[in-house]
Design an enzyme around this catalytic site. Structure first.
Site, PDB file in Angstrom:
ATOM      1  N   ARG A 139      -0.024  10.759  -8.075  1.00 27.55           N
ATOM      2  CA  ARG A 139       0.759   9.614  -7.581  1.00 27.55           C
ATOM      3  C   ARG A 139       1.385   8.783  -8.703  1.00 27.55           C
ATOM      4  O   ARG A 139       2.164   7.871  -8.429  1.00 27.55           O
ATOM      5  CB  ARG A 139      -0.104   8.721  -6.666  1.00 27.55           C
ATOM      6  CG  ARG A 139      -0.528   9.420  -5.372  1.00 27.55           C
ATOM      7  CD  ARG A 139      -0.904   8.446  -4.277  1.00 27.55           C
ATOM      8  NE  ARG A 139       0.224   7.620  -3.822  1.00 27.55           N
ATOM      9  CZ  ARG A 139       0.114   6.624  -2.960  1.00 27.55           C
ATOM     10  NH1 ARG A 139      -1.074   6.319  -2.444  1.00 27.55           N
ATOM     11  NH2 ARG A 139       1.172   5.910  -2.594  1.00 27.55           N
ATOM     12  N   HIS A 162      -9.433   3.019   0.129  1.00 30.25           N
ATOM     13  CA  HIS A 162      -8.652   1.833  -0.224  1.00 30.25           C
ATOM     14  C   HIS A 162      -9.178   0.678   0.627  1.00 30.25           C
ATOM     15  O   HIS A 162      -9.535   0.875   1.795  1.00 30.25           O
ATOM     16  CB  HIS A 162      -7.169   2.010   0.133  1.00 30.25           C
ATOM     17  CG  HIS A 162      -6.347   2.737  -0.892  1.00 30.25           C
ATOM     18  ND1 HIS A 162      -5.355   3.638  -0.546  1.00 30.25           N
ATOM     19  CD2 HIS A 162      -6.332   2.655  -2.255  1.00 30.25           C
ATOM     20  CE1 HIS A 162      -4.780   4.094  -1.647  1.00 30.25           C
ATOM     21  NE2 HIS A 162      -5.352   3.524  -2.700  1.00 30.25           N
ATOM     22  N   ALA A 197      -2.688  12.328   5.832  1.00 33.42           N
ATOM     23  CA  ALA A 197      -2.694  12.063   4.386  1.00 33.42           C
ATOM     24  C   ALA A 197      -3.624  10.909   4.054  1.00 33.42           C
ATOM     25  O   ALA A 197      -3.705  10.482   2.893  1.00 33.42           O
ATOM     26  CB  ALA A 197      -1.287  11.752   3.902  1.00 33.42           C
ATOM     27  N   CYS A 220      -0.620   1.026   5.417  1.00 32.48           N
ATOM     28  CA  CYS A 220      -0.303   1.790   4.204  1.00 32.48           C
ATOM     29  C   CYS A 220       1.190   2.066   4.081  1.00 32.48           C
ATOM     30  O   CYS A 220       1.700   2.246   2.974  1.00 32.48           O
ATOM     31  CB  CYS A 220      -1.002   3.144   4.204  1.00 32.48           C
ATOM     32  SG  CYS A 220      -2.752   3.092   4.465  1.00 32.48           S
TER      33      CYS A 220
HETATM   34  N1  ARG Z   1      -2.460  10.130   0.382  1.00 34.33           N
HETATM   35  C1  ARG Z   1      -2.418   8.779  -0.081  1.00 34.33           C
HETATM   36  C2  ARG Z   1      -3.490   8.574  -1.145  1.00 34.33           C
HETATM   37  O1  ARG Z   1      -4.522   9.185  -1.051  1.00 34.33           O
HETATM   38  C3  ARG Z   1      -2.596   7.811   1.058  1.00 34.33           C
HETATM   39  C4  ARG Z   1      -2.428   6.384   0.672  1.00 34.33           C
HETATM   40  C5  ARG Z   1      -2.724   5.421   1.781  1.00 34.33           C
HETATM   41  N2  ARG Z   1      -2.433   4.105   1.389  1.00 34.33           N
HETATM   42  C6  ARG Z   1      -3.176   3.019   1.615  1.00 34.33           C
HETATM   43  N3  ARG Z   1      -2.692   1.877   1.291  1.00 34.33           N
HETATM   44  N4  ARG Z   1      -4.401   3.106   2.072  1.00 34.33           N
HETATM   45  O2  ARG Z   1      -3.330   7.836  -2.086  1.00 34.33           O
END
Ligand code: ARG
Length: 283
Positions: free
Chosen positions: A95, A171, A259, A265
């Site tokens: 990312r 998160h 995801a 998110c």
């Molecule tokens: N696939 C992303 C990750 O794992 C999802 C992010 C979700 N974002 C959030 N704010 N919870 O980073």
């Protein structure tokens, strides 16, 4: 308590899902074998956007980029504080390529973009949420406690670091959602006992989500005034919110749950969250 109303139009940053998909696995929800239905993802994203616009939100867009499938999760761009924002430094290499794109759009929108030193991980509003004057930060899985402290110093605010102990709730915005300065939705098992005690002693009204609804991302809500938008499949939370004077709105976001993300998110509030505003819905 009197209800304060704000006159400014709410603004939210989103990113169209043109290049969204599950191309790697960095949280337990992601499985490359379980294909994303692209057309359905586009429809679900458009529906969320339409709901936000219908309640008066101005949507700003990050241009989508090939090779950055998680760019849709704009909550992770930065934390916004007035006209400044602190840019994320992603934990996973997959990312990190999003950082310059988020920095560019935030600068273009007029924000002063502050960055953290390389070794400090921090994943923006995904891991840092205000409830009143206090910034609650989730650490261990993505952001680090040092990263959060650094953010607190930059914006001169007290940060309460909360350790996240369940990989599925990696998160803070997957298990904690401030509604107003003194009310929040949360999923206690995502926190260690110290974190649970801190949340209980700092926020007067807490609404717990059940195990099932936590799995449907009930706590990953977008709050705009008294509207609370979540993935569908969270009827208990919605009933609870209604009884407290909120207006819950459900919209299917299953393609994004693949995801590990949902309503919150997919959004980044640019003009300050309701929970920082001294606004109370019901007594
Ligand atoms: N696939 C992303 C990750 O794992 C999802 C992010 C979700 N974002 C959030 N704010 N919870 O980073």
């Amino acid at each position: 308590m009197p209800i304060e109303t704000t006159t400014a139009q709410p603004r939210i940053l989103m990113c169209p899902p043109d290049f969204y998909g599950v191309e790697y696995e960095i949280n337990p929800w992601m499985d490359r074998e379980r294909e994303v239905d692209h057309a359905l993802a586009v429809e679900q994203w458009a529906d969320l956007r339409a709901i936000l616009e219908s309640i008066g939100v101005k949507i700003e867009l990050v241009p989508p980029r090939p090779g950055l499938p998680d760019l849709v999760f704009t909550a992770n761009a930065a934390i916004v504080f007035g006209q400044r924002c602190v840019l994320s430094r992603f934990h996973h290499e997959q990312r990190q390529g999003e950082e310059p794109h988020f920095a560019a759009i935030l600068a273009e929108l007029g924000f002063e973009v502050v960055t953290l030193p390389d070794e400090r991980h921090f994943e923006g509003a995904g891991d840092a949420l205000f409830c009143g004057e206090t910034l609650f930060g989730g650490y261990r899985i993505r952001s680090t406690a040092l990263g959060l402290q650094h953010v607190g110093r930059i914006i001169s605010r007290e940060v309460i670091p909360l350790e996240l102990v369940d990989q599925r709730f990696y998160h803070l915005d997957t298990c904690f959602c401030p509604l107003t300065t003194d009310q929040a939705v949360w999923y206690p098992p995502a926190f260690d006992s110290y974190g649970q005690a801190v949340i209980r002693s700092s926020i007067p009204t807490l609404i717990e989500v059940t195990d099932n609804e936590a799995d449907s991302f009930a706590a990953n809500a977008v709050v705009v005034g008294n509207r609370v938008i979540t993935n569908s499949g969270c009827p208990q939370l919605h009933a609870e919110l209604k009884s407290r004077g909120f207006e819950p709105i459900a919209t299917p976001l299953g393609e994004f749950v693949k995801a590990g993300g949902s309503a919150k998110c997919l959004t980044l509030r640019l003009d300050g969250e309701e929970a920082t505003r001294g606004r109370r819905i019901a007594d």
